[in-house]
Motif scaffolding. Sequence first.
Motif, PDB file in Angstrom:
ATOM      1  N   SER A 111     -48.105 -41.970  11.888  1.00 17.77           N
ATOM      2  CA  SER A 111     -48.608 -43.163  11.204  1.00 17.77           C
ATOM      3  C   SER A 111     -47.481 -43.999  10.618  1.00 17.77           C
ATOM      4  O   SER A 111     -47.449 -45.234  10.768  1.00 17.77           O
ATOM      5  N   TYR A 121     -39.051 -50.292   3.756  1.00 20.38           N
ATOM      6  CA  TYR A 121     -38.880 -49.549   5.002  1.00 20.38           C
ATOM      7  C   TYR A 121     -38.133 -48.235   4.763  1.00 20.38           C
ATOM      8  O   TYR A 121     -38.484 -47.193   5.328  1.00 20.38           O
ATOM      9  N   GLN A 137     -44.238 -51.512  14.363  1.00 19.11           N
ATOM     10  CA  GLN A 137     -45.053 -52.718  14.495  1.00 19.11           C
ATOM     11  C   GLN A 137     -44.680 -53.768  13.451  1.00 19.11           C
ATOM     12  O   GLN A 137     -44.668 -54.973  13.748  1.00 19.11           O
ATOM     13  N   SER A 138     -44.396 -53.357  12.243  1.00 23.93           N
ATOM     14  CA  SER A 138     -43.994 -54.308  11.202  1.00 23.93           C
ATOM     15  C   SER A 138     -42.682 -54.983  11.562  1.00 23.93           C
ATOM     16  O   SER A 138     -42.513 -56.194  11.385  1.00 23.93           O
ATOM     17  N   TYR A 149     -45.400 -45.625  13.492  1.00 23.38           N
ATOM     18  CA  TYR A 149     -46.128 -46.724  14.116  1.00 23.38           C
ATOM     19  C   TYR A 149     -46.103 -47.964  13.215  1.00 23.38           C
ATOM     20  O   TYR A 149     -45.870 -49.084  13.687  1.00 23.38           O
ATOM     21  N   TYR A 150     -46.320 -47.759  11.925  1.00 23.49           N
ATOM     22  CA  TYR A 150     -46.294 -48.878  10.977  1.00 23.49           C
ATOM     23  C   TYR A 150     -44.916 -49.547  10.976  1.00 23.49           C
ATOM     24  O   TYR A 150     -44.812 -50.784  11.021  1.00 23.49           O
TER      25      TYR A 150
END
Length: 313
Positions: A180, A156, A187-188, A183-184
């Motif tokens: 992008s 992360y 959501q992760s 968002y990743y």
Amino acid sequence: MKPVLYTRKRSDEKVTGILVILTGSKKLKTIKFHKGECGVHFLLNVLTEKDIDYSLQATFNTDYFEILFFKKASGIVSLNEKQINISDNSIIFISPYQKRNWQLDVERLEVTTLIFQEEFLNDFFADKLFTYRLLYFYQLSFPLTITIDHEDLRKYCKFLAEIKTELIDSKFDSSHIIRSLTYYLLQSLNRQYASQYRLPLNVDGNTQIPFLFKNLIELHFKEKQRIGDYTEMLGVSRISLNKAVKAQFQITASQLLKQRLLFEIQDQILHSNRTINEIAYDLNFSEPNNLMRFFKVQTGMTTSEFIAGKIFI
């Protein structure tokens, strides 16, 4: 009141996102996001322990979302009137205007923080309920923290470093890359939060209802404290609302509304200069006794006991 610098600007950075304490009372200060050289395109930033002075042991809030990734840490944070122990490989989630008080060992601290305003997500994502779908924001039932594997945290932080690079050295496609990566990350983290607390990521049926209800609570809980007000705004029956809310949040619609109202009462008692009478008036109780009765039923203690004991519940 003299402004207090909350972050420090490094001369080699084009993007700073300096945060300054702008408003507050004797008990509480508010830190607001300052776009600085980010301009209107990037209402987010990535900061480290070098940018933020965590030795300031004062209670304050902010007008933006924060996710703090602690690689190394020892201490506690008082958040949502609860104390959270902070250790290595832990993550803390903070929504706008949540009060917090840090008590950290600054000599042993390595943390990277993603901060952003909701407007940033609304500009990027068509779903205006996006932050309400993330289980760790506006959360009152479960802890606002998770502990993850060291390798996951390192992954992360690598993405956060990429976001910072795009902010400092922006190019024509930087906004797409930032969108992008953000968002990743969000959501992760939502998936890991759901897994740790055994919460459903999605449920059958009309999944819009619980998030719309949660959004409406944030907008109207001070003046609307009857479930019927919300079923009317949503155009659904009380049974349908309860079923959808319980499937998503594991509590009834009435419990969710009462949680939010109770949190506001506790918050104002601890962090405002208002009397119980003034708080009752602000929250549309017909009289202070009704507020005190509600508080006793929900917590098992009187407001006077809560104040005297400074109890975190």
